[in-house]
Design a protein around this motif. Structure first.
Motif, short mmCIF file in Angstrom:
data_model
loop_
_atom_site.label_atom_id
_atom_site.label_comp_id
_atom_site.label_asym_id
_atom_site.label_seq_id
_atom_site.Cartn_x
_atom_site.Cartn_y
_atom_site.Cartn_z
N ALA A 31 28.78 22.87 35.57
CA ALA A 31 28.35 24.18 36.11
C ALA A 31 29.39 24.73 37.07
N GLY A 32 29.95 23.87 37.90
CA GLY A 32 31.00 24.31 38.81
C GLY A 32 32.26 24.73 38.08
N ALA A 33 32.59 24.00 37.03
CA ALA A 33 33.80 24.28 36.27
C ALA A 33 33.69 25.56 35.44
N THR A 34 32.48 25.98 35.15
CA THR A 34 32.28 27.16 34.30
C THR A 34 31.73 28.37 35.06
N ALA A 35 31.73 28.32 36.38
CA ALA A 35 31.17 29.42 37.17
C ALA A 35 31.93 30.73 36.91
N ASP A 36 33.26 30.68 36.91
CA ASP A 36 34.04 31.90 36.65
C ASP A 36 33.77 32.42 35.24
N LEU A 37 33.63 31.53 34.32
CA LEU A 37 33.35 31.89 32.94
C LEU A 37 32.04 32.67 32.84
N LYS A 102 38.87 48.38 30.60
CA LYS A 102 38.31 47.33 31.47
C LYS A 102 37.71 46.21 30.62
N LEU A 103 36.98 46.57 29.57
CA LEU A 103 36.36 45.58 28.69
C LEU A 103 37.42 44.71 28.02
N ALA A 104 38.48 45.34 27.54
CA ALA A 104 39.56 44.57 26.90
C ALA A 104 40.18 43.59 27.90
N SER A 105 40.36 44.04 29.13
CA SER A 105 40.92 43.18 30.17
C SER A 105 39.98 42.01 30.48
N LEU A 106 38.70 42.31 30.57
CA LEU A 106 37.72 41.25 30.84
C LEU A 106 37.69 40.22 29.71
N LYS A 107 37.77 40.70 28.48
CA LYS A 107 37.75 39.78 27.34
C LYS A 107 39.00 38.91 27.32
N SER A 108 40.12 39.48 27.74
CA SER A 108 41.36 38.70 27.84
C SER A 108 41.21 37.62 28.92
N LYS A 109 40.64 38.02 30.04
CA LYS A 109 40.41 37.06 31.13
C LYS A 109 39.41 35.99 30.70
N LEU A 110 38.43 36.39 29.89
CA LEU A 110 37.44 35.43 29.40
C LEU A 110 38.11 34.35 28.55
#
Length: 130
Positions: A31-37, A102-110
């Motif tokens: 859970a800690g490792a995937t918080a940003d995700l 913004k969505l494309a950027s978020l998906k890249s970050k994902l």
């Protein structure tokens, strides 16, 4: 993110926090490792909803004062005041093309967050075997 989806995310986080006391060390580590995700996933969901609607939603809490009868320890009535809060949503104009960027950027970050989380999850599983 709509009020319902935000409420779902918050309810999920509250459930996660409530269950974290019962979660195994491995589950807590993951859970800690995937918080940003999970945060990125929620932002993507909110941005997709904004694009689908054609406008964003501004949320704010409005205080709602009320007066009622309360009782002291000897059961004597007295007037007491309470303030509850109610969420309201107001439509806000957005530039849909900016939201798509913004969505494309978020998906890249994902994708980056998923690549980063994978070894952390593996490490959690190796460290805390169940």
């Amino acid at each position: 993110m709509t009020f319902k989806s935000r409420a779902s995310v918050l309810a999920g986080l509250a459930l996660l926090l409530g269950l974290s006391a019962c979660a195994t060390p491995q589950q807590q580590c993951i859970a800690g490792a995937t918080a940003d995700l999970r945060t990125l996933q929620a932002q993507i969901k909110e941005t997709e909803a904004t694009i689908a609607r054609g406008y964003a939603l501004h949320r704010q809490s409005i205080p709602v004062p009320s007066t009622r009868v309360c009782y002291d320890s000897k059961r004597r009535p007295y007037t007491c005041h309470r303030t509850a809060f109610r969420q309201i949503e107001t439509p806000v104009t957005v530039d849909i093309s900016n939201e798509k960027v913004k969505l494309a950027s978020l998906k890249s970050k994902l994708a980056q967050a998923q690549r980063k989380a994978a070894p952390a999850i593996k490490a959690c599983r190796q460290t805390y075997r169940e």
